[in-house]
Design a protein around this motif. Structure first.
Motif, PDB file in Angstrom:
ATOM      1  N   ARG A  83       0.845  -1.187  -0.004  1.00  0.00           N
ATOM      2  CA  ARG A  83       0.071   0.058   0.180  1.00  0.00           C
ATOM      3  C   ARG A  83       0.759   1.224   0.029  1.00  0.00           C
ATOM      4  O   ARG A  83       0.622   2.278  -0.260  1.00  0.00           O
ATOM      5  N   CYS A  84       1.882   1.176   0.272  1.00  0.00           N
ATOM      6  CA  CYS A  84       2.957   2.411   0.318  1.00  0.00           C
ATOM      7  C   CYS A  84       3.070   3.108  -1.157  1.00  0.00           C
ATOM      8  O   CYS A  84       3.363   2.184  -1.962  1.00  0.00           O
ATOM      9  N   MET A  85       2.991   4.418  -1.232  1.00  0.00           N
ATOM     10  CA  MET A  85       2.991   5.074  -2.398  1.00  0.00           C
ATOM     11  C   MET A  85       4.205   5.478  -3.084  1.00  0.00           C
ATOM     12  O   MET A  85       4.454   5.900  -4.071  1.00  0.00           O
ATOM     13  N   ALA A  86       5.429   5.273  -2.130  1.00  0.00           N
ATOM     14  CA  ALA A  86       6.716   5.838  -2.428  1.00  0.00           C
ATOM     15  C   ALA A  86       6.804   7.274  -2.947  1.00  0.00           C
ATOM     16  O   ALA A  86       7.138   7.327  -4.081  1.00  0.00           O
ATOM     17  N   CYS A  87       5.976   7.966  -2.114  1.00  0.00           N
ATOM     18  CA  CYS A  87       5.664   9.474  -2.289  1.00  0.00           C
ATOM     19  C   CYS A  87       7.055   9.917  -2.783  1.00  0.00           C
ATOM     20  O   CYS A  87       8.285   9.755  -2.523  1.00  0.00           O
ATOM     21  N   GLY A  88       7.031  10.993  -3.624  1.00  0.00           N
ATOM     22  CA  GLY A  88       8.034  12.097  -4.143  1.00  0.00           C
ATOM     23  C   GLY A  88       8.749  12.697  -2.788  1.00  0.00           C
ATOM     24  O   GLY A  88       9.848  13.008  -2.809  1.00  0.00           O
ATOM     25  N   VAL A  89       7.761  13.123  -2.143  1.00  0.00           N
ATOM     26  CA  VAL A  89       8.249  13.645  -0.700  1.00  0.00           C
ATOM     27  C   VAL A  89       7.670  12.800   0.534  1.00  0.00           C
ATOM     28  O   VAL A  89       6.514  13.036   0.745  1.00  0.00           O
ATOM     29  N   PRO A  90       8.362  11.832   0.894  1.00  0.00           N
ATOM     30  CA  PRO A  90       7.975  10.929   2.094  1.00  0.00           C
ATOM     31  C   PRO A  90       7.742  11.602   3.407  1.00  0.00           C
ATOM     32  O   PRO A  90       8.908  11.484   4.112  1.00  0.00           O
ATOM     33  N   PHE A  91       6.600  12.508   3.676  1.00  0.00           N
ATOM     34  CA  PHE A  91       6.568  12.971   4.998  1.00  0.00           C
ATOM     35  C   PHE A  91       6.660  11.916   6.207  1.00  0.00           C
ATOM     36  O   PHE A  91       7.255  12.411   7.144  1.00  0.00           O
ATOM     37  N   CYS A  92       6.618  10.574   5.896  1.00  0.00           N
ATOM     38  CA  CYS A  92       6.599   9.759   6.874  1.00  0.00           C
ATOM     39  C   CYS A  92       7.921   9.816   7.507  1.00  0.00           C
ATOM     40  O   CYS A  92       7.935   9.157   8.872  1.00  0.00           O
ATOM     41  N   GLN A  93       8.797   9.888   6.829  1.00  0.00           N
ATOM     42  CA  GLN A  93      10.279   9.981   7.508  1.00  0.00           C
ATOM     43  C   GLN A  93      10.991  11.080   7.737  1.00  0.00           C
ATOM     44  O   GLN A  93      12.281  11.393   7.965  1.00  0.00           O
ATOM     45  N   SER A  94      10.164  12.146   7.824  1.00  0.00           N
ATOM     46  CA  SER A  94      10.762  13.621   7.812  1.00  0.00           C
ATOM     47  C   SER A  94      11.077  13.780   9.193  1.00  0.00           C
ATOM     48  O   SER A  94      12.381  14.562   9.395  1.00  0.00           O
ATOM     49  N   GLY A  95      10.301  13.527  10.187  1.00  0.00           N
ATOM     50  CA  GLY A  95      10.619  14.179  11.470  1.00  0.00           C
ATOM     51  C   GLY A  95      10.614  15.456  11.922  1.00  0.00           C
ATOM     52  O   GLY A  95      11.342  16.026  12.329  1.00  0.00           O
ATOM     53  N   MET A  96       9.910  16.321  10.856  1.00  0.00           N
ATOM     54  CA  MET A  96       9.845  17.762  11.131  1.00  0.00           C
ATOM     55  C   MET A  96       8.977  18.123  12.117  1.00  0.00           C
ATOM     56  O   MET A  96       7.897  17.327  12.716  1.00  0.00           O
ATOM     57  N   MET A  97       9.207  19.379  12.705  1.00  0.00           N
ATOM     58  CA  MET A  97       7.946  20.105  13.944  1.00  0.00           C
ATOM     59  C   MET A  97       7.318  20.970  12.720  1.00  0.00           C
ATOM     60  O   MET A  97       7.688  21.810  12.419  1.00  0.00           O
ATOM     61  N   ILE A  98       6.046  20.735  12.918  1.00  0.00           N
ATOM     62  CA  ILE A  98       5.054  21.712  12.438  1.00  0.00           C
ATOM     63  C   ILE A  98       4.137  22.031  13.296  1.00  0.00           C
ATOM     64  O   ILE A  98       3.454  21.276  14.035  1.00  0.00           O
ATOM     65  N   GLY A 111       4.593  23.192  16.156  1.00  0.00           N
ATOM     66  CA  GLY A 111       4.841  22.659  17.580  1.00  0.00           C
ATOM     67  C   GLY A 111       4.824  21.149  17.748  1.00  0.00           C
ATOM     68  O   GLY A 111       4.957  20.795  18.900  1.00  0.00           O
ATOM     69  N   MET A 112       4.288  20.566  16.675  1.00  0.00           N
ATOM     70  CA  MET A 112       4.092  19.002  16.853  1.00  0.00           C
ATOM     71  C   MET A 112       5.105  18.368  15.505  1.00  0.00           C
ATOM     72  O   MET A 112       5.257  18.961  14.583  1.00  0.00           O
ATOM     73  N   ALA A 113       5.349  17.063  16.186  1.00  0.00           N
ATOM     74  CA  ALA A 113       6.110  16.264  15.316  1.00  0.00           C
ATOM     75  C   ALA A 113       5.329  15.589  14.146  1.00  0.00           C
ATOM     76  O   ALA A 113       4.259  15.175  14.291  1.00  0.00           O
ATOM     77  N   SER A 114       5.870  15.760  12.942  1.00  0.00           N
ATOM     78  CA  SER A 114       5.346  15.114  11.987  1.00  0.00           C
ATOM     79  C   SER A 114       6.313  14.244  11.136  1.00  0.00           C
ATOM     80  O   SER A 114       7.479  14.783  10.705  1.00  0.00           O
ATOM     81  N   GLY A 115       6.036  12.851  11.244  1.00  0.00           N
ATOM     82  CA  GLY A 115       7.112  11.975  10.588  1.00  0.00           C
ATOM     83  C   GLY A 115       7.896  11.385  11.563  1.00  0.00           C
ATOM     84  O   GLY A 115       8.169  12.042  12.738  1.00  0.00           O
ATOM     85  N   CYS A 116       8.823  10.560  11.140  1.00  0.00           N
ATOM     86  CA  CYS A 116       9.627   9.833  12.327  1.00  0.00           C
ATOM     87  C   CYS A 116      10.591  10.478  12.724  1.00  0.00           C
ATOM     88  O   CYS A 116      11.663  10.970  11.723  1.00  0.00           O
ATOM     89  N   PRO A 117      10.968  10.728  13.988  1.00  0.00           N
ATOM     90  CA  PRO A 117      12.259  11.617  14.529  1.00  0.00           C
ATOM     91  C   PRO A 117      13.669  10.758  14.076  1.00  0.00           C
ATOM     92  O   PRO A 117      14.614  11.344  13.824  1.00  0.00           O
ATOM     93  N   LEU A 118      13.433   9.059  14.009  1.00  0.00           N
ATOM     94  CA  LEU A 118      14.694   8.539  13.512  1.00  0.00           C
ATOM     95  C   LEU A 118      14.977   8.413  11.904  1.00  0.00           C
ATOM     96  O   LEU A 118      15.932   8.017  11.595  1.00  0.00           O
ATOM     97  N   HIS A 119      13.863   9.259  11.191  1.00  0.00           N
ATOM     98  CA  HIS A 119      14.153   9.332   9.773  1.00  0.00           C
ATOM     99  C   HIS A 119      14.101   7.798   9.164  1.00  0.00           C
ATOM    100  O   HIS A 119      15.181   7.675   8.300  1.00  0.00           O
ATOM    101  N   ASN A 120      13.368   6.889   9.855  1.00  0.00           N
ATOM    102  CA  ASN A 120      13.657   5.663   9.271  1.00  0.00           C
ATOM    103  C   ASN A 120      13.149   5.650   7.676  1.00  0.00           C
ATOM    104  O   ASN A 120      12.178   6.406   7.300  1.00  0.00           O
ATOM    105  N   LEU A 121      13.956   4.752   6.927  1.00  0.00           N
ATOM    106  CA  LEU A 121      13.704   4.825   5.500  1.00  0.00           C
ATOM    107  C   LEU A 121      12.448   4.129   5.223  1.00  0.00           C
ATOM    108  O   LEU A 121      12.338   3.182   4.650  1.00  0.00           O
TER     109      LEU A 121
END
Length: 502
Positions: A45-60, A62-72
């Motif tokens: 089911r993974c779409m292999a997005c051009g921008v994989p937010f799942c591994q971003s670990g960004m703060m948006i 004040g909240m975390a978005s995506g994995c802080p470990l930046h898992n691939l």
């Protein structure tokens, strides 16, 4: 991308959950994995997005978005789809120290940021991760390599929670001699005594610690550094010290009657139950029937839990397993909306109402949600023997200061009530690090009593003293603690060697 049309062909399917009626009979983990052949479809089911937010670990916002470990994430999901579990394990562990922990207790920041979840159901990345690491353990793939060359440098890790374990793992792999000090009787910190066994079976911690010991890491338990062992002794003995003691100072409820017996901090309650379970070789019957707890038997008793977070929910589930007759959970804040608000768009963390396992069990057992929102305790009522017998409460309402625009929760006159209470558990969060540690090592702390460092750094104000985890960032998630431990290890290594390859 393993299967370009996978997200269209397959629906999300979560792991099998044991029903509340069955799971409250024991302290076993109650999420059962799907068959591997079925799990591969979830990888598809993974779409292999051009921008994989799942591994971003960004703060948006004040909240975390995506994995802080930046898992691939897209790469591991593709390997899951292909059924190449060994390669998936190798890929996952390039960025992750302990997938067996996060795949059980993490709220899945990766899934909240999943592009597939924008218009539908997110990819089941957390369950995919659990399938990978469970397969790796089952097939003897998980190793902890002992370094072939030692650097001659020594490092002390104070605290064996997720950040301490992660730092110890990488520093040992680098060749430094690592010793981990733990004030409790067993390693694991928050993982061991802050999370109930039904969420994280403690034998998974034992399994990982054994591998680390075999690789040369030394664990010294029942060693409360700063009290039993002077901080000066540690600083004199080791080249570097990493403080990973957690945000272990619980927030109290200052209300009249607080001196009554029968009022406990949640962390002490959960620790006592977990310790008894381990001491009884995980025999649930022995501890569910026990009456020699410091808080006594809960059979048929009324339990009030103050606090609405994960720890409060854990207290609800644990109390139910110990036979409580009624459990009520008080939350100061209003209930979150059922669906995302327009002001909370993807890929921000979704601030929506979550009914967790403990609340589900209370609904099953007592016929109603145990949570009472927008409510706080104004007084603990004592009986003639000085034991808590009730709590007085009042409803709260949002109030915004017109000048500062700051929001507060204010009592609503005329909404006072009284609830029966045989046991009160305070799960109101933590205030930061404990002063005897920070003062012992002579490190500066910030306004929240966390160890102060430069932005994005892990070195404290005291030479050769570093920090990581909740003691550094404040009360947070296991995944953040692991990420911090890994980054702190790199900082320590660079300070010792002049460069780092961690």
């Amino acid at each position: 991308m393993g299967k370009p049309t996978g997200f269209l062909e397959y629906e999300r399917k979560d792991s099998i959950t044991v029903s509340p009626a069955d799971r409250i009979k024991n302290f076993d983990e109650f999420h059962k994995s799907l068959p591997l052949a079925e799990q591969t479809k979830q990888g598809a089911r993974c779409m292999a997005c051009g921008v994989p937010f799942c591994q971003s670990g960004m703060m948006i916002s004040g909240m975390a978005s995506g994995c802080p470990l930046h898992n691939l994430v897209p790469e591991t999901n593709e390997l899951v789809f292909k059924g190449n579990w060994e390669a998936a394990y190798q890929r996952l562990t390039k960025t992750h120290s302990f997938p067996e922990f996060t795949s059980r207790v993490c709220p899945a920041l990766c899934e909240a940021a999943c592009t597939c979840g924008y218009n539908g159901e997110a990819v089941a990345t957390k369950d995919n991760e659990k399938a990978i690491i469970d397969y790796a353990f089952d097939h003897d793939l998980v190793k902890e390599p002992a370094p072939k060359v030692r650097t001659g440098k020594t490092v002390a890790i104070i605290g064996s929670g997720p950040s301490g374990l992660a730092a110890a793992q990488l520093l040992n792999r680098r060749g430094h001699k690592v010793t981990v000090y733990e004030r409790s009787d067993r390693p694991g910190g928050l993982l061991r005594y802050g999370i109930p066994n039904m969420k994280l079976d403690k034998r998974s911690i034992d399994r990982r610690v054994q591998l680390m010991e075999e690789a040369g890491i030394e664990f010294i338990c029942n060693a409360n550094v700063g009290k039993d062992i002077p901080a000066e002794e540690i600083m004199a003995k080791y080249d570097r010290v990493v403080l990973c003691c957690g945000a272990s100072n619980p927030r109290d409820i200052k209300a009249p009657g607080r001196d009554a017996s029968g009022i406990y901090f949640a962390v002490d309650f959960l620790k006592e139950v977990s310790k008894k379970l381990m001491d009884n070789d995980y025999n649930a019957d022995a501890i569910m029937e026990a009456s020699d707890y410091t808080f006594g038997s809960l059979k048929g008793k009324s339990v009030i839990v103050i606090g609405g977070g994960d720890t409060g929910n854990d207290c609800v589930g644990t109390s139910i397993r110990l036979g409580a007759g009624k459990v009520t959970q008080l939350e100061m804040m209003p209930a979150a909306p059922v669906c995302r608000a327009e002001s909370n768009p993807w890929p921000e963390w979704p601030k929506v109402l979550k009914t967790d396992y403990g609340q589900e069990e209370a609904i099953y057992l007592f016929g109603e949600d145990p949570r009472i929102f927008e409510t706080t305790v104004t007084e603990f009522v004592k009986d003639a023997e000085g034991k808590v017998c009730a709590v007085k409460t009042v409803k709260l309402a949002r109030k915004v200061d017109p000048e500062t625009k700051r929001m507060s929760m204010e009592p609503v006159p005329g909404t006072e009530a009284e609830l029966k209470a045989d046991l009160v558990l305070i799960a109101a969060g933590f205030l930061g690090s404990e002063s005897y540690v920070t003062e012992g090592f002579g490190v500066e702390v910030n306004a929240r009593t966390n160890v102060a460092t430069a932005e994005g750094a892990y070195a404290s104000s005291k030479e050769n003293i570093f920090t990581a985890g909740d003691m550094h960032r404040g009360q947070s998630l296991v995944v953040w603690a692991i990420a911090e431990g890994r980054k702190a290890a790199a900082a320590v290594d660079e300070s010792l060697m002049g460069y780092t390859n961690l």
